[in-house]
Design a protein around this motif. Structure first.
Motif, PDB file in Angstrom:
ATOM      1  N   VAL A   1      -7.876   2.143   2.694  1.00  0.00           N
ATOM      2  CA  VAL A   1      -6.474   1.727   2.758  1.00  0.00           C
ATOM      3  C   VAL A   1      -5.888   2.036   4.133  1.00  0.00           C
ATOM      4  CG1 VAL A   1      -4.172   2.205   1.841  1.00  0.00           C
ATOM      5  CG2 VAL A   1      -6.095   1.945   0.279  1.00  0.00           C
TER       6      VAL A   1
ATOM      7  N   ILE B   1      -3.430   5.055  -5.471  1.00  0.00           N
ATOM      8  CA  ILE B   1      -4.566   5.009  -4.559  1.00  0.00           C
ATOM      9  C   ILE B   1      -5.433   6.236  -4.807  1.00  0.00           C
ATOM     10  CG2 ILE B   1      -5.291   4.887  -2.156  1.00  0.00           C
ATOM     11  CD1 ILE B   1      -3.773   2.436  -3.116  1.00  0.00           C
TER      12      ILE B   1
ATOM     13  N   TYR C   1       0.825  -1.201   0.000  1.00  0.00           N
ATOM     14  CA  TYR C   1       0.000   0.000   0.000  1.00  0.00           C
ATOM     15  C   TYR C   1       0.867   1.262   0.000  1.00  0.00           C
ATOM     16  CZ  TYR C   1      -4.452  -2.419   0.573  1.00  0.00           C
ATOM     17  OH  TYR C   1      -5.563  -3.188   0.373  1.00  0.00           O
TER      18      TYR C   1
END
Length: 448
Positions: A266, A258, A249
């Motif tokens: 997230v 993202i 991430y």
């Protein structure tokens, strides 16, 4: 030489030789004394017998003839002749006093040891048929000289015995120490990290016991190190998963992959993964503290029923979320212990129980007094534990490695931490299966 005497082989040799020398010296001294006494007594008996023979001679004999005959028979012996008028003649005359002469003339034999002229002599006197008396005098020193040859032979035998004792002690020390040296070498190899080494049992029995114990230690170390490797592999796997998620991430956010709408989702994932990492680290640190020597227990009076109610209230919300019924039942009892650590044990066991208990089943917390002890029980509604599970239930990572691909598991440290905590509190913990199904963990704590 000093190093040799400090070794087992040297000490065995020293002890064996010392004991043998003491035995030889004691035997030698006793033997010499017995030989001396026996020789002197035998010489006295010979002197008395010769005096008896000479006193029965009917033919007249001069003092010279008597002396020659006695020296031929007995050697270094003086002869004296006591005449009927009390006159004493011959080489033995200086040793005969008037009282002894009168006694002999009256017909009484004389058998005595006396000191005269600075020496000790043995005197045997007998009356003859003519009314005179014959007296044989022999120095006790001359009698003792006859024992010197026998004594020298005994001393030679004693020296030979001591030499044989030294040789036997050295051989015995080598025989006993050799298997110990071999066992010590094997132990050093084990200390260097080698495992599965052949360890041959040796006689005597005590050394064979040492070899057997070392073989058992080798097996135990092999098993323990194997489990530690499995545990470390398991921990590495569990740590890698959240780290991979966090890194993935993070890289995605760095690359701008993202979307703004997904940032909250997230972020929640990252928080969850970091919490998993935090649990692993916290458990590892707790386990390290438990195994340290400076782990502190703060003891104070503890109301067991109040502690179980408090724990039940704390877990009630989690149980409701999972659809698991929580039942708490406790006798009123007070013990002196560390309440925070007892609560830590209960929390760990309840968390473990909730992990294996399906929705619709229940978890039970019980406490009761048994004599001077208090017994705490945590029962789950899961599948229970097999016989193999019960043997390794409190070993770090054992159940985790066994079930991580089958059902939800934790860090693999919870039960190990609980076991060590209970041990530090002076109690005991056992794992078993409840009669109605599921596993039960029983903690027994002393009242004080």
């Amino acid at each position: 030489m000093r190093t040799y005497l400090r070794s087992l082989r040297g000490r065995i040799t020293l002890v064996t030789v010392s004991v043998a020398m003491l035995a030889v010296l004691a035997t030698g001294l006793i033997s010499l004394q017995l030989v001396r006494v026996s020789t002197i007594n035998e010489a006295k008996a010979q002197l008395a017998a010769q005096a008896d023979v000479l006193s029965k001679l009917r033919a007249a004999a001069t003092i010279t003839d008597l002396s020659d005959r006695v020296k031929l028979a007995l050697g270094d012996t003086e002869v004296a002749l006591v005449r009927r008028n009390g006159q004493v003649v011959g080489g033995g005359a200086p040793y005969i006093d008037q009282a002894m002469a009168r006694r002999l003339i009256r017909g009484n034999p004389v058998s005595t040891v006396r000191r005269s002229g600075g020496e000790t002599v043995v005197i045997e006197g007998r009356t003859t048929p003519s009314g005179a008396a014959i007296v044989l005098v022999r120095s006790q020193a001359s009698l003792e000289r006859t024992t010197q040859q026998t004594a020298s032979r005994i001393l030679i035998a004693l020296l030979v015995g001591i030499v044989l004792a030294v040789i036997a002690g050295a051989l015995l020390g080598r025989w006993i120490a050799k298997p110990l040296v071999t066992t010590a070498a094997t132990a050093r190899r084990m200390g260097a990290g080698e495992r599965g080494l052949p360890i041959t049992a040796h006689r005597p029995t005590e050394i064979a016991d040492v070899a057997d114990a070392l073989a058992s230690l080798d097996h135990a170390l092999t098993t323990s190190e194997g489990r530690q490797r499995e545990f470390l592999l398991s921990i590495s796997h569990e740590l890698r998963t959240p780290l991979t998620a966090v890194r993935g991430y993070g890289e995605a956010m760095t690359d701008g992959l993202i979307h703004e709408a997904d940032i909250a989702s997230v972020g929640a994932t990252l928080v969850a993964e970091t919490e998993r990492l935090d649990r692993f680290v916290a458990d590892l640190l707790e386990l390290a503290r438990l195994e340290a020597d400076d782990f502190v227990i703060h003891r104070q009076p503890l109301d067991v029923a109040a502690l179980l109610d408090e724990a039940g209230q704390a877990w009630l919300g989690r149980c409701a979320t999972l659809g698991v019924a929580l039942a708490v039942a406790a006798d009123h009892a007070t013990i002196v212990t560390d309440g925070r650590r007892v609560r830590q044990v209960l929390d760990g066991l309840v968390e473990n129980a909730l992990r294996v208990t399906p929705a619709g089943a229940g978890v039970q917390l019980h406490a009761r007094a048994e004599g001077t002890d208090v017994v705490l029980e945590v029962r789950d509604g899961g599948p229970g534990l097999s016989a193999d599970d019960l043997r390794v239930a409190f070993e770090r990572g054992a159940l985790h490695a066994r079930y991580r691909d089958i059902r939800p598991v934790g860090t693999g440290l919870g039960l190990s931490i609980a076991s060590r905590l209970v041990s530090r509190l002076g109690g005991s913990i056992v794992a078993g299966n409840a009669p109605g199904g599921g596993a039960v963990f029983t903690v027994r704590l002393p009242a004080a």
